[in-house]
Design an enzyme around this catalytic site. Structure first.
Site, PDB file in Angstrom:
ATOM      1  N   HIS A 116       0.833  -1.208   0.000  1.00  0.00           N
ATOM      2  CA  HIS A 116       0.000   0.000   0.000  1.00  0.00           C
ATOM      3  C   HIS A 116       0.867   1.258   0.000  1.00  0.00           C
ATOM      4  O   HIS A 116       0.661   2.174  -0.817  1.00  0.00           O
ATOM      5  CB  HIS A 116      -0.906  -0.015   1.243  1.00  0.00           C
ATOM      6  CG  HIS A 116      -1.854   1.138   1.339  1.00  0.00           C
ATOM      7  ND1 HIS A 116      -3.206   1.008   1.154  1.00  0.00           N
ATOM      8  CD2 HIS A 116      -1.643   2.461   1.624  1.00  0.00           C
ATOM      9  CE1 HIS A 116      -3.787   2.179   1.310  1.00  0.00           C
ATOM     10  NE2 HIS A 116      -2.855   3.084   1.601  1.00  0.00           N
ATOM     11  N   GLU A 117       1.857   1.290   0.871  1.00  0.00           N
ATOM     12  CA  GLU A 117       2.693   2.484   0.986  1.00  0.00           C
ATOM     13  C   GLU A 117       3.655   2.624  -0.198  1.00  0.00           C
ATOM     14  O   GLU A 117       4.005   3.746  -0.576  1.00  0.00           O
ATOM     15  CB  GLU A 117       3.463   2.474   2.306  1.00  0.00           C
ATOM     16  CG  GLU A 117       2.589   2.396   3.554  1.00  0.00           C
ATOM     17  CD  GLU A 117       1.496   3.449   3.614  1.00  0.00           C
ATOM     18  OE1 GLU A 117       1.668   4.537   3.004  1.00  0.00           O
ATOM     19  OE2 GLU A 117       0.460   3.201   4.269  1.00  0.00           O
ATOM     20  N   HIS A 120       1.949   4.581  -2.829  1.00  0.00           N
ATOM     21  CA  HIS A 120       2.077   6.012  -2.565  1.00  0.00           C
ATOM     22  C   HIS A 120       3.466   6.513  -2.978  1.00  0.00           C
ATOM     23  O   HIS A 120       3.598   7.593  -3.567  1.00  0.00           O
ATOM     24  CB  HIS A 120       1.871   6.300  -1.075  1.00  0.00           C
ATOM     25  CG  HIS A 120       0.461   6.136  -0.613  1.00  0.00           C
ATOM     26  ND1 HIS A 120      -0.629   6.548  -1.351  1.00  0.00           N
ATOM     27  CD2 HIS A 120      -0.049   5.623   0.542  1.00  0.00           C
ATOM     28  CE1 HIS A 120      -1.744   6.289  -0.680  1.00  0.00           C
ATOM     29  NE2 HIS A 120      -1.412   5.716   0.465  1.00  0.00           N
TER      30      HIS A 120
END
Length: 237
Positions: A116-117, A120
């Site tokens: 998920h990160e 980003h």
């Protein structure tokens, strides 16, 4: 030095209140106290395992390296104690991924948070996201991270006792993006919903660097293979 009320509010507005160790640590980094009395070592081991074995993480790291944004474990990942409501975050000011060592205790959870990160981080690399001043940019990256990281996989939704059929994946992505925006910005639920709705369709359909939504590890393995083959093809031109 004591912060002024304005400084404290500024930190809270950008979600830094969820990551108190961004400012200070109970134990000096690398100290015996840190090793013995926190989850730091376990977090580091799970992080290393994720980066070495997770198809999602390996694929995203490879794409970022090719884009000129190589991520190093000791520089761009930080295991820290966080607020009890979050598992991780991306600090655009330092280009670091924060992993919440007090909240992430299973390898499968670590793998998902890292993925998920990393999405980003990939957006930060390729799109020059204005994280602090443009709420639409933040919402878009949260939509993409929820859509592409496996956050809304059937297994994860089943574990949350969330069931649905028609457009369930889209609604899960929308809900998790909304929750993420509310967690790191001082906006009302109505304001957050409005901005997520405004960018949802375009950001949900932005699958880069994948060619399709990776619903399983096999999908990611195929994407990784295609990525490697593409490198070989360009290398022979």
């Amino acid at each position: 030095m004591e912060q002024s009320g304005e400084q404290q509010r500024s930190d809270e507005d950008y979600g830094y209140g969820l990551f108190p160790k961004r400012k200070e640590a109970k134990y000096k980094k690398g100290s015996v106290g840190e090793s013995l009395f926190t989850f730091h070592n376990k977090c580091q081991l799970m992080l290393h395992f994720a980066l070495e074995t997770s198809p999602y993480a390996k694929f995203l790291l490879g794409v970022m390296k090719q884009s000129g944004c190589t991520a190093y474990q000791d520089r761009h990942f930080s295991c820290e104690d966080c607020d009890g409501t979050v598992s991780g975050g991306f600090d655009a000011a330092t280009s670091q991924i924060v992993l919440c060592q007090n909240n992430v205790h299973r390898q499968s959870h670590m793998n998902r948070v890292v993925t998920h990160e990393l999405i980003h981080a990939f957006d930060h690399c390729r799109a020059h996201v204005d994280w602090f001043n443009n709420l639409k940019h933040l919402a878009c990256s949260e939509i993409r991270a929820a859509n592409l990281s496996g956050d809304c996989s059937f297994g994860n939704e089943l574990s949350r006792f969330n069931f649905g059929f028609k457009r369930h994946h889209q609604e899960c992505v929308r809900d998790r993006a909304l929750r993420s925006v509310l967690a790191v910005r001082k906006v009302t639920p109505e304001e957050a919903k409005k901005v997520v709705d405004e960018v949802f369709d375009s950001c949900f359909n932005d699958l880069a660097p994948f060619s399709r939504i990776p619903h399983s590890k096999n999908d990611v393995k195929f994407a990784f293979r295609d990525f490697q083959n593409r490198d070989r093809y360009y290398g022979n031109l």
